[in-house]
Design an enzyme around this catalytic site. Structure first.
Site, PDB file in Angstrom:
ATOM      1  N   GLU A  75      -5.906 -10.673  -1.796  1.00 32.18           N
ATOM      2  CA  GLU A  75      -6.775 -10.529  -0.608  1.00 32.18           C
ATOM      3  C   GLU A  75      -8.249 -10.450  -1.010  1.00 32.18           C
ATOM      4  OE1 GLU A  75      -5.478  -7.309   1.916  1.00 32.18           O
ATOM      5  OE2 GLU A  75      -3.374  -7.628   1.456  1.00 32.18           O
ATOM      6  N   GLU A  96       0.810  -1.233   0.000  1.00 29.49           N
ATOM      7  CA  GLU A  96       0.000   0.000   0.000  1.00 29.49           C
ATOM      8  C   GLU A  96       0.840   1.278   0.000  1.00 29.49           C
ATOM      9  OE1 GLU A  96      -2.948  -0.340   3.110  1.00 29.49           O
ATOM     10  OE2 GLU A  96      -3.576  -2.313   2.447  1.00 29.49           O
TER      11      GLU A  96
HETATM   12  O1  G3I Z   1      -3.694  -7.866  18.572  1.00 26.70           O
HETATM   13  C1  G3I Z   1      -4.598  -8.889  18.878  1.00 26.70           C
HETATM   14  C2  G3I Z   1      -3.870 -10.089  19.463  1.00 26.70           C
HETATM   15  O2  G3I Z   1      -3.242  -9.726  20.691  1.00 26.70           O
HETATM   16  C3  G3I Z   1      -4.851 -11.189  19.687  1.00 26.70           C
HETATM   17  O3  G3I Z   1      -4.182 -12.336  20.197  1.00 26.70           O
HETATM   18  C4  G3I Z   1      -5.519 -11.520  18.379  1.00 26.70           C
HETATM   19  C5  G3I Z   1      -6.559 -12.620  18.555  1.00 26.70           C
HETATM   20  O4  G3I Z   1      -7.143 -12.893  17.307  1.00 26.70           O
HETATM   21  O5  G3I Z   1      -6.140 -10.381  17.808  1.00 26.70           O
HETATM   22  C6  G3I Z   1      -5.265  -9.313  17.582  1.00 26.70           C
HETATM   23  O6  G3I Z   1      -6.152  -8.323  17.133  1.00 26.70           O
HETATM   24  C7  G3I Z   1      -6.218  -7.872  15.870  1.00 26.70           C
HETATM   25  C8  G3I Z   1      -6.040  -8.843  14.673  1.00 26.70           C
HETATM   26  O7  G3I Z   1      -6.427  -8.154  13.465  1.00 26.70           O
HETATM   27  C9  G3I Z   1      -6.853 -10.101  14.745  1.00 26.70           C
HETATM   28  O8  G3I Z   1      -8.213  -9.806  14.632  1.00 26.70           O
HETATM   29  C10 G3I Z   1      -5.195  -6.796  15.634  1.00 26.70           C
HETATM   30  O9  G3I Z   1      -5.206  -5.934  16.770  1.00 26.70           O
HETATM   31  C11 G3I Z   1      -5.649  -6.021  14.391  1.00 26.70           C
HETATM   32  O10 G3I Z   1      -4.748  -4.974  14.086  1.00 26.70           O
HETATM   33  C12 G3I Z   1      -5.632  -6.988  13.209  1.00 26.70           C
HETATM   34  O11 G3I Z   1      -6.228  -6.308  12.098  1.00 26.70           O
HETATM   35  C13 G3I Z   1      -5.799  -6.787  10.822  1.00 26.70           C
HETATM   36  C14 G3I Z   1      -5.433  -5.547   9.993  1.00 26.70           C
HETATM   37  O12 G3I Z   1      -5.090  -5.932   8.648  1.00 26.70           O
HETATM   38  C15 G3I Z   1      -4.244  -4.819  10.610  1.00 26.70           C
HETATM   39  O13 G3I Z   1      -3.157  -5.692  10.700  1.00 26.70           O
HETATM   40  C16 G3I Z   1      -6.961  -7.536  10.160  1.00 26.70           C
HETATM   41  O14 G3I Z   1      -7.216  -8.746  10.859  1.00 26.70           O
HETATM   42  C17 G3I Z   1      -6.609  -7.834   8.709  1.00 26.70           C
HETATM   43  O15 G3I Z   1      -7.722  -8.403   8.026  1.00 26.70           O
HETATM   44  C18 G3I Z   1      -6.190  -6.561   7.974  1.00 26.70           C
HETATM   45  O16 G3I Z   1      -5.761  -6.956   6.697  1.00 26.70           O
HETATM   46  C19 G3I Z   1      -5.416  -5.884   5.791  1.00 26.70           C
HETATM   47  C20 G3I Z   1      -4.161  -6.305   5.037  1.00 26.70           C
HETATM   48  O17 G3I Z   1      -3.103  -6.554   5.925  1.00 26.70           O
HETATM   49  C21 G3I Z   1      -3.802  -5.236   3.998  1.00 26.70           C
HETATM   50  N1  G3I Z   1      -4.944  -4.982   3.094  1.00 26.70           N
HETATM   51  C22 G3I Z   1      -6.170  -4.590   3.799  1.00 26.70           C
HETATM   52  C23 G3I Z   1      -6.571  -5.664   4.792  1.00 26.70           C
HETATM   53  C24 G3I Z   1      -7.871  -5.319   5.480  1.00 26.70           C
HETATM   54  O18 G3I Z   1      -7.712  -4.160   6.256  1.00 26.70           O
END
Ligand code: G3I
Length: 338
Positions: free
Chosen positions: A260, A153
């Site tokens: 994705e 991105e």
């Molecule tokens: O941080 C906790 C962790 O401590 C805990 O153990 C875990 C349990 O499942 O959850 C974690 O929480 C969140 C994780 O998703 C799982 O749900 C994170 O805080 C949160 O930041 C994370 O969000 C992800 C996001 O990217 C940021 O990394 C989303 O799942 C994921 O679908 C999303 O994916 C992005 C791609 O990387 C780039 N393109 C867009 C796409 C959608 O936004």
């Protein structure tokens, strides 16, 4: 919420509930058994402890992309250095399930490693820290991955060029992208190194800038080996948008990764055509020479696993419903491959 959105809400909810109750009657073959390209799915470590999820993913997919464990938020602690325990657990679980792993992502302006953010402004120290960071991540997974989203991105949505408001640009300028690929290759001589971005289907100007960036990287001799288009699309995406995008991306001669894919009903404002969009995506990938089909990755196994339904949101964006039954999108993938 404005009046249009308010009026649309019941329709969206109805559509979502309709789409969720959209299992196909016919038995489908394991999806990975009929694809001539790797079929991937987003995954997080805790999902491997769900036997239903693990059974569904092992049966239908070749590889996983960590949804969050291979990003700075998971392995780059505030004090600097690395803590690879979470991604190592996920990679171990995937390999034990005979699933390969695609690395996502080393350099993403949404998640500047805190130790690098802390030296923002001291360009010389930042450059050294950036090199150590990229080499450290790529070097830790040498030989374990199908590829890396080295930079994610980087291109601005408005077609103006690169996103500028981040510490990578502030301290290294646009060259941070070439440097990221070079440092990754210094640490890992073979793994495919990808540039990945979103909305390339809906925003032709952004796609033009993405292609320009890729061409400039190739011209500069950067070890860019394939291109990723995330393909998070609304269910009313016009016919032909995905084919045009993949054609343009493939024009550079590199492999293309639909990295994705999900098809959001909630984001649709016009007639929903989720199954048709999945069929068109497969058709567009199959229209490429085999050597350019890096793969197709779905951003979630079941609707309930999707990032689009977190926080109580309603949607039905992926191939399997909450119960793990294949939906019309899965049938469309099979049909397109027949
Ligand atoms: O941080 C906790 C962790 O401590 C805990 O153990 C875990 C349990 O499942 O959850 C974690 O929480 C969140 C994780 O998703 C799982 O749900 C994170 O805080 C949160 O930041 C994370 O969000 C992800 C996001 O990217 C940021 O990394 C989303 O799942 C994921 O679908 C999303 O994916 C992005 C791609 O990387 C780039 N393109 C867009 C796409 C959608 O936004």
């Amino acid at each position: 919420m404005n009046r249009r959105r308010l009026l649309a809400a019941p329709l969206v909810l109805a559509a979502c509930s309709r789409a969720t109750a959209d299992p196909v009657a016919t038995e489908l073959p394991p999806l990975k058994s009929i694809t001539s390209f790797p079929l991937g799915v987003a995954a997080s470590g805790d999902q491997f402890t769900d036997p239903a999820w693990a059974r569904l993913v092992r049966a239908n997919f070749d590889r996983i992309t960590p949804e969050w464990e291979m990003k700075a938020e998971a392995f780059a602690p505030a004090g600097g250095g690395f803590d690879f325990s979470a991604p190592d657990r996920l990679v171990g679980a995937a390999l034990a399930a005979r699933l390969s792993v695609f690395g996502h992502t080393i350099v993403w302006q949404e998640q500047v490693p805190p130790a690098l953010q802390a030296i923002d402004g001291d360009r010389r120290t930042f450059a050294a820290g950036f090199a150590n960071y990229v080499r450290g991540v790529a070097g830790h997974y040498v030989g374990s991955l199908d590829g890396w989203d080295v930079v994610n991105e980087a291109v601005a949505d408005d077609g103006s060029g690169l996103k500028t408001r981040n510490a990578f640009m502030a301290n290294l300028g646009p060259d941070y992208i070439r440097l990221a690929f070079e440092h990754a290759r210094e640490a890992d001589a073979r793994t495919p190194l990808l540039l990945n971005d979103y909305n390339l289907e809906q925003l032709p100007e952004k796609r033009r800038q993405f292609l320009r960036l890729a061409e400039n990287l190739l011209r500069a001799g950067a070890p860019l080996t394939a291109l990723g288009t995330q393909t998070h699309v609304p269910a009313d995406l016009p016919r032909g948008a995905i084919a045009a995008c993949l054609r343009d991306l493939a024009s550079l001669g590199l492999p293309v990764h639909v990295s994705e894919l999900d098809v959001s009903l909630a984001r649709a404002r016009g007639p929903e055509r989720p199954a048709a969009i999945v069929g068109e995506t497969v058709d567009a990938l199959m229209a490429l020479p085999e050597r350019q089909r890096f793969g197709l990755t779905i951003w979630g196994a079941r609707d309930r696993d999707s990032w689009l339904v977190r926080g109580g949101r309603r949607d039905a964006p992926v191939l399997f419903d909450d119960a793990g039954r294949p939906k019309s999108m899965a049938a469309a993938l099979v049909e397109a491959l027949r």
